[in-house]
Design an enzyme around this catalytic site. Structure first.
Site, short mmCIF file in Angstrom:
data_model
loop_
_atom_site.label_atom_id
_atom_site.label_comp_id
_atom_site.label_asym_id
_atom_site.label_seq_id
_atom_site.Cartn_x
_atom_site.Cartn_y
_atom_site.Cartn_z
N ALA A 93 36.38 31.91 50.84
CA ALA A 93 36.41 32.78 52.03
C ALA A 93 36.83 34.19 51.62
O ALA A 93 37.53 34.38 50.63
CB ALA A 93 37.41 32.21 53.03
N GLY B 112 36.67 28.01 49.70
CA GLY B 112 35.46 27.82 50.51
C GLY B 112 34.22 27.72 49.64
O GLY B 112 33.22 27.09 50.05
N GLU C 54 33.98 24.24 48.79
CA GLU C 54 33.57 23.50 49.99
C GLU C 54 32.06 23.59 50.22
O GLU C 54 31.42 22.62 50.62
CB GLU C 54 34.36 24.01 51.20
CG GLU C 54 35.84 23.63 51.07
CD GLU C 54 36.69 24.18 52.19
OE1 GLU C 54 36.72 25.42 52.35
OE2 GLU C 54 37.32 23.38 52.89
N GLU D 59 43.74 27.51 48.14
CA GLU D 59 44.22 27.85 49.49
C GLU D 59 45.73 27.70 49.63
O GLU D 59 46.38 28.47 50.32
CB GLU D 59 43.53 26.96 50.54
CG GLU D 59 42.10 27.35 50.86
CD GLU D 59 41.11 26.68 49.92
OE1 GLU D 59 41.50 26.20 48.84
OE2 GLU D 59 39.92 26.65 50.28
N1 CAA Z 1 38.26 37.38 49.12
C1 CAA Z 1 38.22 38.72 49.04
N2 CAA Z 1 38.33 39.40 47.89
C2 CAA Z 1 38.47 38.68 46.77
C3 CAA Z 1 38.53 37.28 46.77
C4 CAA Z 1 38.41 36.61 48.01
N3 CAA Z 1 38.41 35.29 48.11
N4 CAA Z 1 38.70 36.85 45.50
C5 CAA Z 1 38.74 37.94 44.74
N5 CAA Z 1 38.61 39.06 45.50
C6 CAA Z 1 38.56 40.45 45.05
C7 CAA Z 1 39.89 40.90 44.47
O1 CAA Z 1 40.72 41.40 45.49
C8 CAA Z 1 39.46 41.97 43.49
O2 CAA Z 1 39.20 43.13 44.25
P1 CAA Z 1 39.55 44.57 43.66
O3 CAA Z 1 38.70 44.71 42.45
O4 CAA Z 1 39.20 45.48 44.78
O5 CAA Z 1 41.01 44.53 43.35
C9 CAA Z 1 38.12 41.47 42.98
O6 CAA Z 1 37.66 40.51 43.94
C10 CAA Z 1 38.19 40.79 41.63
O7 CAA Z 1 39.22 39.81 41.67
P2 CAA Z 1 40.21 39.58 40.45
O8 CAA Z 1 40.77 40.88 40.02
O9 CAA Z 1 41.15 38.51 40.83
O10 CAA Z 1 39.16 39.08 39.34
P3 CAA Z 1 39.24 37.91 38.30
O11 CAA Z 1 37.92 37.90 37.62
O12 CAA Z 1 40.49 38.00 37.50
O13 CAA Z 1 39.36 36.55 39.15
C11 CAA Z 1 38.84 34.94 40.86
C12 CAA Z 1 38.33 36.12 40.00
C13 CAA Z 1 39.17 33.75 39.94
C14 CAA Z 1 37.77 34.57 41.83
C15 CAA Z 1 40.14 35.38 41.57
O14 CAA Z 1 39.89 36.61 42.21
C16 CAA Z 1 40.64 34.43 42.62
O15 CAA Z 1 41.28 33.45 42.29
N6 CAA Z 1 40.37 34.74 43.90
C17 CAA Z 1 40.95 34.04 45.01
C18 CAA Z 1 40.21 32.79 45.29
C19 CAA Z 1 40.78 32.14 46.51
O16 CAA Z 1 41.98 32.11 46.75
N7 CAA Z 1 39.90 31.55 47.30
C20 CAA Z 1 40.27 30.83 48.46
C21 CAA Z 1 40.08 31.67 49.64
S1 CAA Z 1 40.68 30.86 51.05
C22 CAA Z 1 39.43 29.87 51.52
O17 CAA Z 1 38.40 29.77 50.91
C23 CAA Z 1 39.78 29.18 52.82
C24 CAA Z 1 38.84 28.17 53.28
O18 CAA Z 1 38.79 27.07 52.78
C25 CAA Z 1 38.10 28.42 54.51
#
Ligand code: CAA
Length: 684
Positions: free
Chosen positions: A46, A88, A91, A111
């Site tokens: 998400a 997500g 998912e 999450e």
């Molecule tokens: N939403 C919005 N922005 C996101 C994002 C997300 N889920 N994941 C990463 N980004 C953005 C970061 O903020 C960053 O933005 P900036 O460059 O502007 O700072 C950019 O993407 C790159 O992210 P990283 O610097 O973290 O890059 P990375 O290559 O080191 O890691 C990643 C990539 C492994 C995907 C890491 O970003 C990560 O773990 N992201 C979070 C994933 C997460 O928590 N997902 C669950 C979301 S909740 C959900 O999905 C709920 C549901 O079930 C409905």
């Protein structure tokens, strides 16, 4: 999916994806569907930026609607995963019929780190596919599962080698040949046990939550969702509705807001203001192989940078490197490092007793004890020994970087890098900009820290930088409470209940009371100038009570244990000293007062740091406290916590303390201004 940087499932990606799935389902010329990514990341889940926004109208393409469309698709859908499939994103993959992966695929439900639960079928489909134990582990721990493990557990169906797109088309061809069998997880109970058989797994999960996730809200709801999957094993939709209800509950919780704040704060801090990539370090040097130097050298080796460690003599080197080797082996056996890493890393560390051996290093970190004269001498020796372009950093926790820079011919290539102990584990690094540090030098340090998987936070060069400057206010109030009549046990318990891993006195015992005592004695600090807390430290050390290291400190630690036990002699000593220092003792403070007295100095000093320009953003301060001092991430850090309380209400309490205790509680101008303006500290 091709929505840079990470295919986060914002509306801009969801809407066309939903249309495409529906169109493919309806199109008779389509035999099979491949859901693939045009980016390195498959899908990061998400879009976290949408969490603070108003909820979507039901008609919009929600993530749940997307999963429903995949579930209802009349053609078999295969997720072709060559990178991260998180939250997500995972998912989505689970709503497909098949998951084929390259060796680079990673799966996770992060999450829980955002105070949430997988809210688009993750808690219902995962246990059906891989069983409740594995599903509980994934959802509660939020750790990445590599491709090989996913193939073993059944989360993924097949590994594809070579060109992923080509191999995926061949896979689709196979499916068509087999008559396009569909295989939806929602179709039956799958690996779900009968209700009566599942009790032990849920009890074990709850026990783990009580031990490791004290105070957290979403883990219990995750367990409940998976329980519901079992209870509704023949009714997938009913389980899904239960999951939805709990997901919305999490989404609205302050914990989820705090954890999302920390997520973005970490990334904003790591950009360090410029965001420009710095020169890559190729060969490093570390001066000093004590606890900090050894830990810092480990960080270099872990990311594959050869490092030479310098000590005064061979014995000190041998002792230091033996600790490093033991720490590597421990990390390897606990799974923190992969098999074989300890040997590989040790091979990257060389040792020396002569500065000339450091000549090839392009980045040196001085990590000796806190003595400015010693540090400046080392800087001058490093300046002579290193090549012109090399950067020199000091791992100081409060000393003046400019004084060290002045001992070199390259002040533009000098800065501070304050690591936290244990340096191979703690993720925070304060990056201190000296008056002459160049932008390139700073960018180099930020890139290096990120490469080491650290979270760098910029700080100006002011005594104690961000973290330790704030800590003085926290410790000061803790000691004041003690002398006023609140026992250490009660102060510590109140802060543990708030969510800190330990209270201030347990922390003082852990750090060692003798460090400050020896420094004061060495500096011949007059007794009259020593603070009340220092006086207590002196009195304890004079009685041989140095802290946890010798089992006797503010508490007793019997038989090498880390569990603090009360010591009546210390209580008597506190009372005696309180009388000598003129405290009027009263009944123990209430829990709420203890928490405010200890935490509001963090907020007030933090606001002062913003005003002075020592910290650039309140969110940076939060990152420092969460990653360097154990402030619970689910409370968002001290500045976010204050914003949630309302800055006006925090200010009112601080003014109340000022009236009771005097000018040490004078509110910072920044706090007064922001409280009047409304809103938070950081104007975005
Ligand atoms: N939403 C919005 N922005 C996101 C994002 C997300 N889920 N994941 C990463 N980004 C953005 C970061 O903020 C960053 O933005 P900036 O460059 O502007 O700072 C950019 O993407 C790159 O992210 P990283 O610097 O973290 O890059 P990375 O290559 O080191 O890691 C990643 C990539 C492994 C995907 C890491 O970003 C990560 O773990 N992201 C979070 C994933 C997460 O928590 N997902 C669950 C979301 S909740 C959900 O999905 C709920 C549901 O079930 C409905």
């Amino acid at each position: 999916m091709s929505a840079p940087p990470v295919n986060a499932l914002g509306a801009a990606l969801r809407v066309p994806l939903l249309e495409a799935i529906r169109a493919a389902s309806a199109d008779d010329s389509v035999g099979a569907v491949l859901l693939a990514s045009g980016l390195k990341t498959w899908c990061a889940g998400a879009d976290i930026r949408e969490f603070g926004m108003p909820e979507l109208p039901a008609s919009e393409a929600s993530l749940t609607a997307l999963c429903d469309a995949l579930d209802a698709c009349r053609k078999p859908v295969t997720a072709v995963i060559g990178g991260v499939a998180y939250g997500g994103g995972l998912e989505l993959a689970l709503a497909c019929d098949y998951r084929v992966v390259s060796g680079r695929a990673r799966f996770s439900f992060p999450e829980v780190h955002l105070g949430l639960l997988p809210g688009a079928g993750g808690t219902q489909r995962t246990p059906r596919l891989i069983g409740i134990e594995a599903a509980l582990r994934m959802c509660l721990e939020g750790k990445p599962v590599p491709a090989a493990e996913a193939l073993g557990s059944g989360l993924a169906d097949r590994r594809l080698d070579g060109d992923l797109a080509e191999a995926a088309f061949a896979w689709a061809g196979e499916l068509l040949e087999k008559g396009s069998p569909s295989r939806k997880i929602s179709g039956g109970p799958g690996q779900l046990p009968e209700l009566g058989e599942a009790g032990a797994a849920f009890a074990a999960a709850r026990e783990q939550i009580a031990r490791k996730m004290r105070g957290r809200h979403s883990p219990e709801l995750i367990v409940q969702c998976i329980e519901q999957a079992v209870a509704c094993r023949d009714d997938f939709r009913a389980g899904l509705a239960e999951e939805r209800r709990r997901f919305v509950q999490c989404l609205r919780s302050p914990q989820s807001k705090a954890l999302s704040h920390v997520f973005f704060a970490e990334r904003s801090a790591a950009r360090g203001g410029s965001g420009a990539p710095g020169r890559a370090v190729e060969r490093a040097a570390v001066v000093g192989c004590g606890t900090m130097g050894g830990g810092i050298a480990m960080n270099f080796a872990i990311v594959g940078i050869p490092v030479t460690v310098l000590e005064t003599d061979a014995d000190a080197l041998e002792r230091g490197l033996a600790v490093v080797r033991r720490n590597f082996e421990r990390s390897e056996s606990s799974g923190r490092l992969p098999a074989g890493a300890a040997k590989r890393c040790m091979a990257l560390i060389s040792s020396a007793t002569e500065y000339s051996a450091l000549a090839g290093a392009d980045f040196a970190v001085e990590a000796v004890y806190e003595n400015l004269d010693l540090k400046t001498r080392i800087f001058s020796r490093l300046d002579e020994a290193l090549a012109d372009e090399a950067v020199i950093a000091s791992n100081t926790s409060y000393l003046d970087i400019d004084r060290m820079a002045a001992a070199t011919s390259r002040p533009q290539q000098v800065l501070g890098m304050h690591f936290f102990s244990p340096a191979n584990i703690m993720r925070l690094v304060e990056v201190i900009e000296g008056s002459h540090s160049s932008k390139e030098t700073l960018a180099c340090a930020f890139s290096l820290a990120s490469r080491m998987n650290k979270i760098p936070v910029w700080s100006a060069n002011r005594h104690g930088f961000i973290g330790n400057r704030m800590l003085t206010g926290y410790m000061r109030e803790a000691y004041e409470l003690l002398f006023e009549g609140t026992p250490p046990e009660q102060v510590d318990a109140a802060l543990r209940d708030f969510g800190l891993p330990m209270g201030p006195f347990q922390m003082a015992d852990l750090v060692g009371l003798d460090l400050g005592w020896r420094a004061r004695e060495l500096a011949k600090k007059p007794v009259g100038e020593r603070k009340p807390g220092e006086r207590l430290g002196d009195a304890l050390c004079e009685r041989g009570r140095f802290g946890q290291k010798n089992g006797l400190g503010i508490y007793n630690y019997g038989g090498g244990s880390r569990v603090p036990e009360s010591e009546p002699m210390v209580a008597a000593l506190i009372e005696e000293l309180a009388a000598e220092l003129g405290y009027r003792r009263g009944p123990p403070a209430e829990q709420e007062e203890i928490v405010k007295r200890c935490l509001y100095p963090l907020v007030n000093i933090g606001a002062g740091l913003l005003e002075e320009g020592v910290a650039r953003a309140a969110s940076d301060i939060d990152v420092v406290y969460v990653h360097g001092y154990g402030f619970p991430a689910w409370r968002g850090g001290p500045m976010h916590y204050a914003e949630r309380q309302g800055l006006a209400s925090v200010l009112e309490d601080i003014r109340g303390f000022q009236a009771r205790f005097g000018e040490r509680w004078a509110p910072s101008e920044r706090l007064v201004r922001q409280a009047a303006a409304g809103g938070g500290f950081d104007k975005r």
